[in-house]
Enzyme design. Structure first.
Site, PDB file in Angstrom:
ATOM      1  N   LYS A 223      22.051   3.242 -73.800  1.00 19.89           N
ATOM      2  CA  LYS A 223      22.526   3.326 -72.413  1.00 19.89           C
ATOM      3  C   LYS A 223      22.524   1.980 -71.710  1.00 19.89           C
ATOM      4  CE  LYS A 223      22.411   8.152 -71.680  1.00 19.89           C
ATOM      5  NZ  LYS A 223      21.613   9.308 -71.296  1.00 19.89           N
ATOM      6  N   ARG A 257      16.962  12.319 -77.598  1.00 17.99           N
ATOM      7  CA  ARG A 257      18.368  12.414 -78.022  1.00 17.99           C
ATOM      8  C   ARG A 257      18.838  11.022 -78.448  1.00 17.99           C
ATOM      9  NH1 ARG A 257      23.434  11.862 -75.762  1.00 17.99           N
ATOM     10  NH2 ARG A 257      24.962  13.498 -76.219  1.00 17.99           N
TER      11      ARG A 257
HETATM   12  N1  HH2 Z   1      23.320  11.588 -72.307  1.00 19.32           N
HETATM   13  C1  HH2 Z   1      24.614  11.671 -72.665  1.00 19.32           C
HETATM   14  C2  HH2 Z   1      25.195  12.906 -72.960  1.00 19.32           C
HETATM   15  N2  HH2 Z   1      24.484  14.032 -72.921  1.00 19.32           N
HETATM   16  N3  HH2 Z   1      22.437  15.141 -72.540  1.00 19.32           N
HETATM   17  C3  HH2 Z   1      21.146  15.104 -72.179  1.00 19.32           C
HETATM   18  N4  HH2 Z   1      20.434  16.229 -72.130  1.00 19.32           N
HETATM   19  N5  HH2 Z   1      20.531  13.919 -71.864  1.00 19.32           N
HETATM   20  C4  HH2 Z   1      21.189  12.733 -71.887  1.00 19.32           C
HETATM   21  O1  HH2 Z   1      20.579  11.689 -71.562  1.00 19.32           O
HETATM   22  C5  HH2 Z   1      22.570  12.745 -72.255  1.00 19.32           C
HETATM   23  C6  HH2 Z   1      23.168  13.993 -72.584  1.00 19.32           C
HETATM   24  C7  HH2 Z   1      25.439  10.417 -72.748  1.00 19.32           C
HETATM   25  O2  HH2 Z   1      25.489   9.931 -74.079  1.00 19.32           O
HETATM   26  P1  HH2 Z   1      26.738  10.122 -75.075  1.00 19.32           P
HETATM   27  O3  HH2 Z   1      26.900  11.561 -75.404  1.00 19.32           O
HETATM   28  O4  HH2 Z   1      26.600   9.244 -76.245  1.00 19.32           O
HETATM   29  O5  HH2 Z   1      27.966   9.580 -74.257  1.00 19.32           O
HETATM   30  P2  HH2 Z   1      29.211  10.285 -73.591  1.00 19.32           P
HETATM   31  O6  HH2 Z   1      28.706  11.123 -72.449  1.00 19.32           O
HETATM   32  O7  HH2 Z   1      30.085   9.146 -73.152  1.00 19.32           O
HETATM   33  O8  HH2 Z   1      29.862  11.159 -74.630  1.00 19.32           O
END
Ligand code: HH2
Length: 284
Positions: A223, A257
């Site tokens: 992040k 995660r």
């Molecule tokens: N962060 C992201 C997505 N989902 N869910 C939870 N519970 N906690 C988090 O911190 C969280 C999440 C963001 O990461 P990523 O899925 O890699 O990115 P994107 O939202 O751009 O797909």
């Protein structure tokens, strides 16, 4: 923590348990487009399990700052074939669906998902009913506004106190709407309506959130607070991710995660061993 059942597995003890990220999206902030093809997503998911993921999080909508809503039908088209293929491969790891939409959750649960990861903590009025009637557990994450406008809501007097209070309210709302408390996991939402300073402050004060009495999930992986603290580009944030992961584990967080499961596994094990050494008798 109290044991929590996710699919066929009961998660018991302090963990840490690793949730491997499978983004079936064209535009996720760190791996957009790599796993949009269901076959690539399936292979990636099985690779993560091979590396030690305890559960998988399949998402079909990016929630990066500024991201726009994906239509329900498109999100279902992205996640359901991935969930079905992981299931068909005989993968034993529980599968989470990362969605804010009740209809996506309903179809994903029917296709074999075991957990709903709702970064909007029940913003869809139909979500509680879908979760309650399915018997699935749910992750309620802290955010203000939506991914499209959350940056404008990153205003806090005391971010730890306010996130603790708002997560407590989300938990109470879920229970009132029929989701049993013992099926809820809470997440402070690093980077969601948070500046880098807010995310770092939350990481530094994670033990406070234990007072909410529920297992915690934290998502530090790649992040932007890591980029800001270390001056690292998104493709270069693994070392910083592992440092943040260690902070989570030392604070007693049960679920982390992550995108990079193999290195996270080693970092989590070492941090857990340090944690256990500080309180003899604890095992995890
Ligand atoms: N962060 C992201 C997505 N989902 N869910 C939870 N519970 N906690 C988090 O911190 C969280 C999440 C963001 O990461 P990523 O899925 O890699 O990115 P994107 O939202 O751009 O797909």
């Amino acid at each position: 923590m109290d044991p929590i059942r996710i699919g066929a597995r009961v998660f018991d003890g302090p963990g840490p348990f690793l949730m491997g990220v499978v983004n079936a999206t064209p535009d996720s902030f760190s791996d957009g487009g790599r796993y949009l093809d269901p076959e690539a997503a399936r292979a990636h998911a099985l690779r993560l399990v091979g590396e030690g993921a305890d559960l998988l999080d399949v998402g079909g909508e990016s929630t990066r700052p500024g991201a726009q809503d994906v239509p329900v039908a498109e999100e279902i088209r992205r996640v359901v074939p991935v969930i079905e293929r992981i299931r068909a491969a005989g993968c034993a790891a529980p599968i989470s669906v990362d969605t804010r939409k009740a209809e996506v959750a309903r179809v994903a649960l029917a296709a074999g998902a075991d957990l709903v990861n709702d970064v909007s903590a029940l913003s869809d009025p139909a979500m509680a009913e879908v979760v309650a009637s399915s018997g699935a557990p749910i992750v309620l994450m802290h955010m203000r506004g939506t991914p499209a406008d959350m940056a404008a809501h990153a205003i806090y007097r005391d971010v730890c106190a306010e996130v603790e209070r708002e997560l407590g309210e989300a938990l109470a709302r879920a229970v009132k709407l029929g989701v049993p408390e013992h099926r809820v996991v809470l997440d402070p939402g690093l980077g969601f309506a948070k500046t880098a300073e807010h995310s770092l402050r939350l990481l530094a004060t994670l033990p406070r959130l234990r007072r909410l009495g529920r297992p915690l999930l934290v998502g530090p992986s790649r992040k932007s607070f890591i980029g800001q603290a270390a001056g690292a580009a998104v493709e270069d944030r693994l070392p910083g991710t592992l440092a943040a992961l260690a902070a989570c584990v030392l604070a007693g967080v049960e679920f982390v995660r992550v995108h990079d499961v193999a290195p996270a596994r080693q970092a989590a094990r070492v941090a857990a061993a340090i944690r256990a050494a500080s309180s003899p008798g604890e095992s995890g």
